[in-house]
Design an enzyme around this catalytic site. Structure first.
Site, PDB file in Angstrom:
ATOM      1  N   ASN A  33       0.828  -1.216   0.000  1.00 56.47           N
ATOM      2  CA  ASN A  33       0.000   0.000   0.000  1.00 56.47           C
ATOM      3  C   ASN A  33       0.863   1.267   0.000  1.00 56.47           C
ATOM      4  O   ASN A  33       0.350   2.368   0.125  1.00 56.47           O
ATOM      5  CB  ASN A  33      -0.965   0.013   1.195  1.00 56.47           C
ATOM      6  N   GLY A  37       6.877   2.207   1.752  1.00 64.02           N
ATOM      7  CA  GLY A  37       7.680   1.762   0.606  1.00 64.02           C
ATOM      8  C   GLY A  37       7.506   2.711  -0.572  1.00 64.02           C
ATOM      9  O   GLY A  37       6.789   3.702  -0.482  1.00 64.02           O
ATOM     10  N   ASP A  57      -3.902  -2.823   0.562  1.00 63.46           N
ATOM     11  CA  ASP A  57      -3.663  -2.814   2.007  1.00 63.46           C
ATOM     12  C   ASP A  57      -3.989  -4.213   2.527  1.00 63.46           C
ATOM     13  O   ASP A  57      -5.159  -4.596   2.584  1.00 63.46           O
ATOM     14  CB  ASP A  57      -4.560  -1.756   2.663  1.00 63.46           C
ATOM     15  N   VAL A  58      -2.966  -4.961   2.898  1.00 65.28           N
ATOM     16  CA  VAL A  58      -3.193  -6.373   3.247  1.00 65.28           C
ATOM     17  C   VAL A  58      -3.934  -6.527   4.579  1.00 65.28           C
ATOM     18  O   VAL A  58      -4.418  -7.612   4.891  1.00 65.28           O
ATOM     19  CB  VAL A  58      -1.876  -7.198   3.246  1.00 65.28           C
ATOM     20  N   LEU A  74       6.077  -9.629   4.308  1.00 69.36           N
ATOM     21  CA  LEU A  74       7.018  -8.630   4.816  1.00 69.36           C
ATOM     22  C   LEU A  74       6.345  -7.297   5.113  1.00 69.36           C
ATOM     23  O   LEU A  74       7.001  -6.375   5.597  1.00 69.36           O
ATOM     24  CB  LEU A  74       8.156  -8.400   3.805  1.00 69.36           C
ATOM     25  N   ASN A 100      -4.818 -12.535   7.189  1.00 71.05           N
ATOM     26  CA  ASN A 100      -5.294 -12.507   5.794  1.00 71.05           C
ATOM     27  C   ASN A 100      -4.308 -13.228   4.871  1.00 71.05           C
ATOM     28  O   ASN A 100      -4.707 -13.972   3.976  1.00 71.05           O
ATOM     29  CB  ASN A 100      -5.480 -11.069   5.315  1.00 71.05           C
ATOM     30  N   TYR A 146       4.521  -2.399  17.561  1.00 72.76           N
ATOM     31  CA  TYR A 146       5.327  -3.201  16.632  1.00 72.76           C
ATOM     32  C   TYR A 146       5.698  -4.543  17.257  1.00 72.76           C
ATOM     33  O   TYR A 146       5.471  -5.606  16.667  1.00 72.76           O
ATOM     34  CB  TYR A 146       6.576  -2.402  16.263  1.00 72.76           C
ATOM     35  N   ARG A 187      15.666   5.422  10.654  1.00 74.22           N
ATOM     36  CA  ARG A 187      16.493   4.426  11.323  1.00 74.22           C
ATOM     37  C   ARG A 187      17.957   4.874  11.284  1.00 74.22           C
ATOM     38  O   ARG A 187      18.323   5.792  10.566  1.00 74.22           O
ATOM     39  CB  ARG A 187      16.294   3.047  10.679  1.00 74.22           C
TER      40      ARG A 187
HETATM   41  P1  NAD Z   1       9.961  -0.992   4.717  1.00 76.29           P
HETATM   42  O1  NAD Z   1       9.137   0.019   5.425  1.00 76.29           O
HETATM   43  O2  NAD Z   1      10.961  -0.522   3.741  1.00 76.29           O
HETATM   44  O3  NAD Z   1       9.037  -2.064   3.979  1.00 76.29           O
HETATM   45  C1  NAD Z   1       7.768  -2.431   4.458  1.00 76.29           C
HETATM   46  C2  NAD Z   1       6.815  -2.440   3.265  1.00 76.29           C
HETATM   47  O4  NAD Z   1       5.507  -2.861   3.719  1.00 76.29           O
HETATM   48  C3  NAD Z   1       6.618  -1.039   2.667  1.00 76.29           C
HETATM   49  O5  NAD Z   1       6.762  -1.093   1.275  1.00 76.29           O
HETATM   50  C4  NAD Z   1       5.198  -0.651   3.091  1.00 76.29           C
HETATM   51  O6  NAD Z   1       4.603   0.257   2.186  1.00 76.29           O
HETATM   52  C5  NAD Z   1       4.532  -2.016   3.126  1.00 76.29           C
HETATM   53  N1  NAD Z   1       3.326  -2.059   3.970  1.00 76.29           N
HETATM   54  C6  NAD Z   1       3.198  -1.659   5.263  1.00 76.29           C
HETATM   55  N2  NAD Z   1       1.936  -1.850   5.691  1.00 76.29           N
HETATM   56  C7  NAD Z   1       1.254  -2.409   4.646  1.00 76.29           C
HETATM   57  C8  NAD Z   1      -0.083  -2.846   4.469  1.00 76.29           C
HETATM   58  N3  NAD Z   1      -1.014  -2.745   5.447  1.00 76.29           N
HETATM   59  N4  NAD Z   1      -0.445  -3.375   3.267  1.00 76.29           N
HETATM   60  C9  NAD Z   1       0.461  -3.486   2.261  1.00 76.29           C
HETATM   61  N5  NAD Z   1       1.748  -3.082   2.375  1.00 76.29           N
HETATM   62  C10 NAD Z   1       2.133  -2.547   3.558  1.00 76.29           C
HETATM   63  O7  NAD Z   1      10.651  -1.877   5.868  1.00 76.29           O
HETATM   64  P2  NAD Z   1      11.729  -3.053   5.745  1.00 76.29           P
HETATM   65  O8  NAD Z   1      12.881  -2.667   6.564  1.00 76.29           O
HETATM   66  O9  NAD Z   1      11.914  -3.449   4.332  1.00 76.29           O
HETATM   67  O10 NAD Z   1      10.957  -4.211   6.536  1.00 76.29           O
HETATM   68  C11 NAD Z   1      10.356  -5.294   5.867  1.00 76.29           C
HETATM   69  C12 NAD Z   1       9.917  -6.329   6.890  1.00 76.29           C
HETATM   70  O11 NAD Z   1      11.052  -6.822   7.613  1.00 76.29           O
HETATM   71  C13 NAD Z   1       8.953  -5.781   7.939  1.00 76.29           C
HETATM   72  O12 NAD Z   1       7.965  -6.749   8.217  1.00 76.29           O
HETATM   73  C14 NAD Z   1       9.822  -5.573   9.153  1.00 76.29           C
HETATM   74  O13 NAD Z   1       9.091  -5.688  10.345  1.00 76.29           O
HETATM   75  C15 NAD Z   1      10.844  -6.668   9.001  1.00 76.29           C
HETATM   76  N6  NAD Z   1      12.111  -6.347   9.678  1.00 76.29           N
HETATM   77  C16 NAD Z   1      12.980  -5.437   9.151  1.00 76.29           C
HETATM   78  C17 NAD Z   1      14.158  -5.148   9.825  1.00 76.29           C
HETATM   79  C18 NAD Z   1      15.198  -4.196   9.280  1.00 76.29           C
HETATM   80  O14 NAD Z   1      16.236  -3.998   9.911  1.00 76.29           O
HETATM   81  N7  NAD Z   1      15.001  -3.595   8.136  1.00 76.29           N
HETATM   82  C19 NAD Z   1      14.432  -5.741  11.063  1.00 76.29           C
HETATM   83  C20 NAD Z   1      13.492  -6.623  11.584  1.00 76.29           C
HETATM   84  C21 NAD Z   1      12.339  -6.938  10.874  1.00 76.29           C
HETATM   85  N1  UDP Z   2      19.844   5.871  16.791  1.00 73.59           N
HETATM   86  C1  UDP Z   2      20.746   6.898  16.946  1.00 73.59           C
HETATM   87  N2  UDP Z   2      20.652   7.951  16.099  1.00 73.59           N
HETATM   88  C2  UDP Z   2      19.734   8.039  15.109  1.00 73.59           C
HETATM   89  C3  UDP Z   2      18.814   6.970  14.937  1.00 73.59           C
HETATM   90  C4  UDP Z   2      18.901   5.897  15.820  1.00 73.59           C
HETATM   91  O1  UDP Z   2      21.610   6.863  17.832  1.00 73.59           O
HETATM   92  O2  UDP Z   2      19.735   9.041  14.372  1.00 73.59           O
HETATM   93  C5  UDP Z   2      19.951   4.698  17.691  1.00 73.59           C
HETATM   94  C6  UDP Z   2      18.652   4.255  18.343  1.00 73.59           C
HETATM   95  O3  UDP Z   2      18.438   4.962  19.542  1.00 73.59           O
HETATM   96  C7  UDP Z   2      18.909   2.781  18.575  1.00 73.59           C
HETATM   97  C8  UDP Z   2      19.820   2.379  17.415  1.00 73.59           C
HETATM   98  O4  UDP Z   2      20.353   3.599  16.899  1.00 73.59           O
HETATM   99  O5  UDP Z   2      19.615   2.596  19.783  1.00 73.59           O
HETATM  100  C9  UDP Z   2      19.097   1.648  16.286  1.00 73.59           C
HETATM  101  O6  UDP Z   2      17.970   2.405  15.938  1.00 73.59           O
HETATM  102  P1  UDP Z   2      17.036   2.055  14.709  1.00 73.59           P
HETATM  103  O7  UDP Z   2      15.937   3.062  14.714  1.00 73.59           O
HETATM  104  O8  UDP Z   2      17.827   1.921  13.471  1.00 73.59           O
HETATM  105  O9  UDP Z   2      16.477   0.591  15.007  1.00 73.59           O
HETATM  106  P2  UDP Z   2      15.991  -0.164  16.346  1.00 73.59           P
HETATM  107  O10 UDP Z   2      16.987  -1.237  16.517  1.00 73.59           O
HETATM  108  O11 UDP Z   2      15.967   0.767  17.505  1.00 73.59           O
HETATM  109  O12 UDP Z   2      14.639  -0.648  15.988  1.00 73.59           O
END
Ligand code: NAD
Ligand code: UDP
Length: 317
Positions: A33, A37, A57-58, A74, A100, A146, A187
């Site tokens: 959605n 992204g 929107d899933v 994801l 879903n 979350y 992040r």
């Molecule tokens: P991201 O925000 O880049 O990607 C998430 C995607 O999901 C986006 O494109 C967003 O538009 C889509 N989305 C969100 N809600 C939606 C909905 N209701 N319907 C359809 N699409 C929807 O984040 P990411 O870092 O790529 O994360 C992807 C997955 O991996 C997530 O489930 C996240 O919880 C998990 N994850 C990521 C990290 C990381 O470090 N990046 C760490 C732990 C878990």
């Molecule tokens: N953080 C930081 N500066 C920033 C953004 C994040 O010091 O500008 C810290 C944050 O407090 C956390 C770690 O970096 O301790 C990782 O944060 P992130 O949001 O990437 O992911 P989290 O692991 O907290 O989900």
């Protein structure tokens, strides 16, 4: 032809995953959605007949016609800046969205993979974290939308596995980084990279002694596929052993960017986990997976990506 459905396909990890699935010769239907992204992450797939992005929107329901062999879920906002902004949407996609998506493979006899998170461990009291650790989560704090949504998503997945005998997989993803993250994602890696490249101060939250272990996206996606292909429905940690403090990370990014930025300290967000490092023995022993990209290489590739993204934004009218 093998056909996969990927929710969150337009996101950072989802878009890389779609690339790898297409390389396998599969057909891929992406659902997104676009809340966090961007279709730009998939622009290179325009004209690819085996790929389709559907705006959906899933949390509201999932309709995919035709046969489905794999469902990879994801979809979910994942940045702590999203938690206070859209907590209800995050809860909905982790709960209703997961349910879903689980219905699709149940009807089709397909395999389901859940992208879970190290956040299920909360602010961990066990270090490093093995999959057997149940976690230390504040159920009413600012991150709970979350953390608890993902814990519910894992519970849904196991319930469908146990009740319907479905083939399910769970990956607990630890902090990952790389190309296609949004520069304003909030992040730590996008923040530090953007700040270093623009010569702005790098914002370290708290005293910067909190730790994370950062995995490059190519390694992570290989891990997701190893879990998908593997034999085991119980969760797998995927991440690196290289644990860094956030202050150390700020210096690493600044040096890699050859930046003269200062480092500034900002308040630590509530419930920010103190330390995080996966115990990845299970993924190594059962799947033979291990991370390969050294942090210096991963940071260089990510900085290059942000450099071109920021340059593009500057030159656009
Ligand atoms: P991201 O925000 O880049 O990607 C998430 C995607 O999901 C986006 O494109 C967003 O538009 C889509 N989305 C969100 N809600 C939606 C909905 N209701 N319907 C359809 N699409 C929807 O984040 P990411 O870092 O790529 O994360 C992807 C997955 O991996 C997530 O489930 C996240 O919880 C998990 N994850 C990521 C990290 C990381 O470090 N990046 C760490 C732990 C878990
Ligand atoms: N953080 C930081 N500066 C920033 C953004 C994040 O010091 O500008 C810290 C944050 O407090 C956390 C770690 O970096 O301790 C990782 O944060 P992130 O949001 O990437 O992911 P989290 O692991 O907290 O989900």
């Amino acid at each position: 032809m093998t056909r996969a459905v990927v929710s969150g396909a337009a996101g950072f990890i989802g878009s890389h995953l779609c690339d790898r699935l297409l390389e396998r010769g599969w057909e891929v239907v992406g659902l997104d959605n676009l809340v966090t992204g961007s279709a730009v992450n998939l622009a290179h797939l325009a004209g690819e007949p085996r790929f389709e992005l559907r705006r959906q929107d899933v949390s509201r329901g999932v309709i995919v016609d035709g046969p489905v062999d794999h469902v990879l879920h994801l979809a979910s906002p994942a940045s702590p800046v999203d938690f206070p902004a859209i907590p209800i949407e995050i809860l909905l996609v982790g709960t209703f969205g997961t349910r879903n998506l689980l219905e699709l493979p149940r009807q089709e006899g397909a395999r389901f993979l859940l992208a879970s998170t190290s956040e299920v461990y909360g602010d961990p009291l066990v270090h490093p974290q093995p999959e057997s650790y149940w976690g230390n989560v504040n159920p009413i704090g600012p991150r709970s939308c979350y953390d608890e949504a993902k814990r519910a998503a894992e519970a849904f997945t196991m319930a469908y596995h146990r009740t319907h005998g479905m083939e399910t997989r769970i990956v607990r993803i630890f902090n990952s980084y790389g190309t296609r993250m949004r520069p304003d994602d909030g992040r730590v890696i996008p923040n530090f990279c953007r700040q270093a490249l623009l010569g702005e101060p790098l914002t370290v939250y708290g005293d910067g002694t909190q730790t994370r272990s950062l995995c490059y996206v190519d390694d992570l996606v290989r891990g997701l596929l190893a879990v998908l292909d593997g034999p085991d429905p119980l969760p797998f940690n995927i991440g690196t052993d290289r644990e860094v403090t956030m202050l150390e990370l700020a210096r690493l990014v600044r040096d890699a960017a050859r930046s003269g930025s200062a480092i500034e300290f900002r308040p630590l967000p509530q419930d920010d986990p103190r330390q995080r490092r996966p115990d990845t023995s299970r993924a190594r022993d059962v799947l033979g997976w291990r991370p390969e990209v050294p942090m210096a290489d991963g940071l260089a590739r990510t900085l290059e990506y942000f450099r071109s993204t920021l340059e593009l934004a500057r030159t656009e009218p």
